[in-house]
Motif scaffolding. Structure first.
Motif, PDB file in Angstrom:
ATOM      1  N   LYS A  35       0.827  -1.216   0.000  1.00 41.17           N
ATOM      2  CA  LYS A  35       0.000   0.000   0.000  1.00 41.17           C
ATOM      3  C   LYS A  35       0.860   1.265   0.000  1.00 41.17           C
ATOM      4  CE  LYS A  35      -3.728   2.371   2.468  1.00 41.17           C
ATOM      5  NZ  LYS A  35      -4.629   2.343   3.655  1.00 41.17           N
ATOM      6  N   SER A  36       1.899   1.316   0.847  1.00 43.19           N
ATOM      7  CA  SER A  36       2.775   2.488   0.906  1.00 43.19           C
ATOM      8  C   SER A  36       3.558   2.645  -0.397  1.00 43.19           C
ATOM      9  CB  SER A  36       3.743   2.372   2.088  1.00 43.19           C
ATOM     10  OG  SER A  36       3.057   2.345   3.301  1.00 43.19           O
ATOM     11  N   GLY A  37       4.095   1.534  -0.911  1.00 43.66           N
ATOM     12  CA  GLY A  37       4.827   1.594  -2.167  1.00 43.66           C
ATOM     13  C   GLY A  37       3.960   2.081  -3.306  1.00 43.66           C
ATOM     14  N   LYS A  38       2.714   1.617  -3.335  1.00 45.60           N
ATOM     15  CA  LYS A  38       1.782   2.060  -4.389  1.00 45.60           C
ATOM     16  C   LYS A  38       1.426   3.533  -4.218  1.00 45.60           C
ATOM     17  CE  LYS A  38      -0.460  -2.351  -5.537  1.00 45.60           C
ATOM     18  NZ  LYS A  38       0.509  -3.250  -4.893  1.00 45.60           N
ATOM     19  N   GLU A  39       1.333   3.989  -2.964  1.00 41.29           N
ATOM     20  CA  GLU A  39       1.010   5.405  -2.722  1.00 41.29           C
ATOM     21  C   GLU A  39       2.118   6.300  -3.257  1.00 41.29           C
ATOM     22  OE1 GLU A  39      -0.657   8.255   0.909  1.00 41.29           O
ATOM     23  OE2 GLU A  39       0.197   6.292   1.365  1.00 41.29           O
ATOM     24  N   PHE A  40       3.369   5.922  -3.011  1.00 39.51           N
ATOM     25  CA  PHE A  40       4.477   6.705  -3.559  1.00 39.51           C
ATOM     26  C   PHE A  40       4.501   6.606  -5.082  1.00 39.51           C
ATOM     27  CE2 PHE A  40       6.091   7.062   0.710  1.00 39.51           C
ATOM     28  CZ  PHE A  40       6.883   8.197   0.683  1.00 39.51           C
ATOM     29  N   LYS A  41       4.225   5.434  -5.623  1.00 35.54           N
ATOM     30  CA  LYS A  41       4.212   5.271  -7.079  1.00 35.54           C
ATOM     31  C   LYS A  41       3.165   6.181  -7.718  1.00 35.54           C
ATOM     32  CE  LYS A  41       2.353   1.606  -8.948  1.00 35.54           C
ATOM     33  NZ  LYS A  41       2.110   0.219  -9.437  1.00 35.54           N
ATOM     34  N   GLN A  42       1.966   6.189  -7.157  1.00 37.57           N
ATOM     35  CA  GLN A  42       0.904   7.030  -7.717  1.00 37.57           C
ATOM     36  C   GLN A  42       1.224   8.508  -7.570  1.00 37.57           C
ATOM     37  OE1 GLN A  42      -1.505   5.920  -9.632  1.00 37.57           O
ATOM     38  NE2 GLN A  42      -0.625   3.878  -9.282  1.00 37.57           N
ATOM     39  N   ALA A  43       1.858   8.879  -6.463  1.00 37.55           N
ATOM     40  CA  ALA A  43       2.237  10.288  -6.279  1.00 37.55           C
ATOM     41  C   ALA A  43       3.260  10.714  -7.333  1.00 37.55           C
ATOM     42  CB  ALA A  43       2.811  10.483  -4.874  1.00 37.55           C
ATOM     43  N   LEU A  44       4.206   9.837  -7.632  1.00 41.83           N
ATOM     44  CA  LEU A  44       5.215  10.153  -8.650  1.00 41.83           C
ATOM     45  C   LEU A  44       4.585  10.205 -10.041  1.00 41.83           C
ATOM     46  CD1 LEU A  44       8.155   7.895  -7.386  1.00 41.83           C
ATOM     47  CD2 LEU A  44       7.931  10.378  -7.128  1.00 41.83           C
ATOM     48  N   ASP A  68       5.068  -0.748   3.872  1.00 43.86           N
ATOM     49  CA  ASP A  68       4.110  -0.746   4.982  1.00 43.86           C
ATOM     50  C   ASP A  68       4.756  -1.069   6.322  1.00 43.86           C
ATOM     51  OD1 ASP A  68       2.077  -0.108   3.268  1.00 43.86           O
ATOM     52  OD2 ASP A  68       1.198  -2.112   3.182  1.00 43.86           O
ATOM     53  N   GLU A  69       5.813  -1.887   6.314  1.00 45.65           N
ATOM     54  CA  GLU A  69       6.430  -2.262   7.593  1.00 45.65           C
ATOM     55  C   GLU A  69       6.972  -1.050   8.336  1.00 45.65           C
ATOM     56  OE1 GLU A  69      10.440  -4.295   7.234  1.00 45.65           O
ATOM     57  OE2 GLU A  69       9.773  -4.349   5.154  1.00 45.65           O
ATOM     58  N   TYR A  70       7.313   0.025   7.591  1.00 44.82           N
ATOM     59  CA  TYR A  70       7.846   1.231   8.225  1.00 44.82           C
ATOM     60  C   TYR A  70       6.736   2.081   8.841  1.00 44.82           C
ATOM     61  CZ  TYR A  70      11.791  -0.525   5.721  1.00 44.82           C
ATOM     62  OH  TYR A  70      12.770  -1.369   5.275  1.00 44.82           O
ATOM     63  N   LEU A  71       5.497   1.667   8.605  1.00 43.12           N
ATOM     64  CA  LEU A  71       4.356   2.253   9.296  1.00 43.12           C
ATOM     65  C   LEU A  71       3.897   1.346  10.439  1.00 43.12           C
ATOM     66  CD1 LEU A  71       2.259   3.530   6.238  1.00 43.12           C
ATOM     67  CD2 LEU A  71       3.641   4.903   7.814  1.00 43.12           C
TER      68      LEU A  71
END
Length: 480
Positions: free
Chosen positions: A157-166, A243-246
């Motif tokens: 989820k976090s990786g996808k959030e950064f991907k979509q932001a970029l 996500d693990e960093y959250l």
């Protein structure tokens, strides 16, 4: 029978050749391996078990990364004018350090060519939610370009959030350059990368095994985490993207980490670090903004230290040892791993002997078992010198922090271990400013409150089998 005899002859000849190669490799290890412990361990292994030790030596045996420094010299010659202009502008903000820290300035210039500077603003970002919100907010405000580098990127989820932001910024015409470590991000699917590229984002692995002599050297990693937006704001610290960093990994939750947001001349220093790594990976030089936008309101003194196995000297280790040596009243360190080399351990002991309040905060639960076990092997030595050890109990602690007296604090990617000091490409931000120091002090006081003070004599009461495993882990310390 003749066939059997031929097989025996071939095997005998192969055995002689392999053992001869083992002796040759052992001689190479004795001449080239960084520490005497490592040289002895490799030498004995290569002579005694060459069939196993030779391939391991190809993968793990070197501490120098080949070709990187030479590539940088070529890039600097090709872009001499731009380099000189950027460097001269940074030097305009050079600042004299307080007498207590003055010894660090010549080291800073010797290792990076760039001194401590004024005109900076550093903001502490505690834990993943605060860090990701600040990073995604900066990405959303980008007007020209984004440089993003991470050791680990996960397709969650976090990786996808950064991907979509970029991708959203790329659709606005913003230039985006994304760099990841292929070993740290080995689980990142090709579909993630293809999706970024399809939307006009330039993506590259760091290419750790690129270059003469690096082909099998999987021991090197690019552990840096950097975000630069428009050459005006930058981030560095302990958090990768996932996500693990959250705190969403049930085995390591909650996750305790720290990042830092910076403005001023240090942004150009972090940008320079990214540019070097990008050039190594792609052999291209990016067009970026080298004009410094100082934050005169905060006007903090700061320095960025990028280090790695391509350095002529062991810059990370030497700078840390010298920084520790400057402490007079207090030295607090938080690190997920404690596998120091002999010079660092000796400097910590000397600090404690001269009356410095030396406190080291480590996790109470492991994410890497051998590294966790190895830390127990230092208990007796630390107890004898009065070093205080704490185990963080409220989840897993991953931050990399150092606090020296009331004069300086550091945030970045460097763990207190051999890997960070000698094998990884790392980056650390040092801030010599009372307000920032006080914010780090408050954060660490909260961490200490969530920790338990370790009775270092407890190691003496451990069973023999545990001590044996710990000592074996200590023998592997140069590789951990």
């Amino acid at each position: 029978m003749l066939v059997d005899g031929g097989i025996v002859a071939i095997f005998s000849a192969a055995t002689v050749v392999v053992h001869a190669l083992g002796i040759v490799h052992a001689a190479h290890a004795v001449m080239k391996v960084r520490s005497s412990q490592g040289a002895i361990a490799w030498g004995i292994s290569l002579v005694t078990f060459p069939w196993l030790a030779i391939p391991l030596y190809w993968i793990l045996g070197r501490s120098k990364f080949h070709g990187y420094a030479e590539a940088m010299r070529i890039a600097f010659r090709q872009h001499d004018k731009v380099v000189r202009e950027a460097y001269s502008e940074i030097l305009e903000f050079q600042v004299a350090l307080p007498e207590k820290l003055a010894a660090l300035q010549p080291l800073a210039e010797a290792f990076t060519g760039i001194p401590f500077t004024s005109g900076n603003a550093a903001e502490l970002l505690i834990n993943g939610q605060q860090t990701y919100e600040a990073m995604l907010g900066a990405i959303a405000q980008a007007k020209n370009y984004i440089l993003l580098q991470s050791y680990i990127v996960n397709d969650d989820k976090s990786g996808k959030e950064f991907k979509q932001a970029l991708i959203a910024k790329a659709e606005q015409g913003i230039r985006i350059y994304f760099l990841y470590d292929e070993i740290g991000s080995n689980k990142l699917p090709r579909s993630y990368i293809k999706s970024l590229k399809r939307n006009g984002i330039q993506v590259s692995a760091f290419n750790t095994t690129k270059g003469r002599g690096n082909r099998f050297q999987l021991n090197f990693r690019n552990h840096r985490k950097i975000l630069v937006v428009d050459g005006e704001i930058a981030f560095l610290g302990g958090l990768n993207i996932g996500d693990e960093y959250l705190g969403k990994n049930p085995h390591l939750s909650p996750w305790r980490d720290t990042h830092m947001m910076m403005q001023g001349p240090t942004v150009q220093c972090l940008q320079s670090s990214f540019m070097r790594d990008w050039y190594w990976a792609t052999r291209t030089v990016l067009e970026v903004n080298w004009h410094i936008k100082p934050n005169l309101e905060s006007n903090q003194t700061a320095f960025v230290l990028p280090t790695g196995p391509a350095d002529r000297l062991a810059a990370c280790n030497l700078f840390f040892v010298n920084a520790i040596d400057q402490s007079q009243t207090r030295l607090w360190i938080a690190s997920p791993y404690f596998v120091p080399d002999e010079s660092t351990l000796m400097t910590l002991k000397l600090a404690a002997i001269r009356g410095v309040d030396v406190r080291i905060i480590l996790p109470n639960r492991p994410d890497h078992l051998f590294v966790y076990l190895c830390s127990f092997s230092y208990y007796t030595e630390m107890q004898a010198m009065g070093i205080k050890l704490y185990r963080y109990r409220d989840g897993f602690m991953h931050q990399k922090i150092m606090l020296i007296d009331r004069d300086m604090a550091a945030v970045g990617t460097v763990n207190l271990d051999n890997r960070s000091f000698f094998l990884n490409f790392e980056v650390m931000g040092f801030v010599a400013d009372l307000r920032f120091v006080e914010s780090v002090e408050k954060m660490l006081q909260d961490d200490l409150a969530a920790s338990i003070a370790v009775d270092l004599s407890e190691y003496d009461r451990k069973p023999l089998w545990f001590k044996l495993i710990v000592r074996i882990s200590r023998l592997l310390a140069p590789l951990l």
